[in-house]
Design a protein around this motif. Sequence first.
Motif, PDB file in Angstrom:
ATOM      1  N   ARG A  75       3.486  10.083  -6.782  1.00 37.82           N
ATOM      2  CA  ARG A  75       3.870  11.307  -6.091  1.00 37.82           C
ATOM      3  C   ARG A  75       3.845  12.463  -7.081  1.00 37.82           C
TER       4      ARG A  75
ATOM      5  N   ASP B 234       6.338  11.510 -10.059  1.00 41.99           N
ATOM      6  CA  ASP B 234       5.763  10.839 -11.226  1.00 41.99           C
ATOM      7  C   ASP B 234       5.164  11.851 -12.192  1.00 41.99           C
TER       8      ASP B 234
ATOM      9  N   ASP C 226       2.220  -1.010  -5.196  1.00 38.94           N
ATOM     10  CA  ASP C 226       2.738  -0.582  -6.497  1.00 38.94           C
ATOM     11  C   ASP C 226       4.238  -0.313  -6.410  1.00 38.94           C
ATOM     12  N   VAL C 227       4.665   0.378  -5.363  1.00 35.04           N
ATOM     13  CA  VAL C 227       6.092   0.671  -5.200  1.00 35.04           C
ATOM     14  C   VAL C 227       6.891  -0.624  -5.042  1.00 35.04           C
TER      15      VAL C 227
ATOM     16  N   THR D  48       6.950  -2.578  -8.357  1.00 35.67           N
ATOM     17  CA  THR D  48       7.776  -1.895  -9.350  1.00 35.67           C
ATOM     18  C   THR D  48       9.255  -2.185  -9.121  1.00 35.67           C
TER      19      THR D  48
ATOM     20  N   VAL E 152      13.042  -2.435  -0.760  1.00 30.83           N
ATOM     21  CA  VAL E 152      12.626  -1.044  -0.684  1.00 30.83           C
ATOM     22  C   VAL E 152      12.615  -0.639   0.783  1.00 30.83           C
TER      23      VAL E 152
ATOM     24  N   ASP F 135      12.154   4.958   1.548  1.00 29.16           N
ATOM     25  CA  ASP F 135      11.762   5.050   0.144  1.00 29.16           C
ATOM     26  C   ASP F 135      10.251   4.934  -0.012  1.00 29.16           C
ATOM     27  N   LEU F 136       9.631   4.068   0.788  1.00 29.45           N
ATOM     28  CA  LEU F 136       8.176   3.941   0.729  1.00 29.45           C
ATOM     29  C   LEU F 136       7.508   5.241   1.159  1.00 29.45           C
TER      30      LEU F 136
ATOM     31  N   ARG G 154       7.846   7.647  -1.806  1.00 29.95           N
ATOM     32  CA  ARG G 154       7.085   7.357  -3.011  1.00 29.95           C
ATOM     33  C   ARG G 154       5.572   7.313  -2.790  1.00 29.95           C
ATOM     34  N   ALA G 155       5.135   6.854  -1.616  1.00 25.23           N
ATOM     35  CA  ALA G 155       3.702   6.665  -1.385  1.00 25.23           C
ATOM     36  C   ALA G 155       3.092   7.721  -0.471  1.00 25.23           C
TER      37      ALA G 155
END
Length: 219
Positions: A2, A46, A159-160, A163, A169, A173-174, A177-178
């Motif tokens: 992100r 990120d 990846d999320v 990690t 998750v 949250d997904l 982050r994505a």
Amino acid sequence: MRVLIVEDELFLAEAIRDGLRLEAIAADIAGDGDGALELLAVNSYDVVVLDRDIPGPDGDEIARRLAREPESPRILMLTAADRLDDKAAGFESGADDYLTKPFALRELMLRLRALGRRPAAGAPPVVEISGIRLDRFRREVFRDGRYIALTRKQFAVLDVLMTAGGGVVSAEDLLERAWDENADPFTNAVRITISTLRKRLGEPWVIETVAGVGYRMSS
């Protein structure tokens, strides 16, 4: 990944955002320093693509503030100032990389990918869970030695999850982050992406659904 784009030239900011989205990189825009600080206070990024010459707190000030944070995002300084002294000042303020205008979107993408391989807290470029091996450097996924072809969004979601190291998750949250801040919180994009990702990875399923909570990688 992100990314926050801090750029007061709206046309340029939107062009960068649209280019990143084509690569399944979630991207938000702030047009000035105050807007950037507001987004940084509520979202986790990120990488920050940071123009030095912006209204409000300038890029150097924002970089200095981020450098004081224990888990700050990487900073790619983006500016028309191309003298060596300008670059030195940018790095001294906390920038991790420096790109001068005009630039090719492809080069920006390569630099972002490089910074994304070195996320905060020194996360390793290769993660392995339940026979799944995800290589952020090469953007490759293998299961028990077999290459798995994934779309960019599927890779970002996996990846999320990986990690998180087996932790749960949430769908929210997904999305954070994505995807990006414009993602519809009521969309079924997460559920659909998880479903197609499971099929790509094959049986037995390695992504578990935790009813009412979210998703996690099986141990």
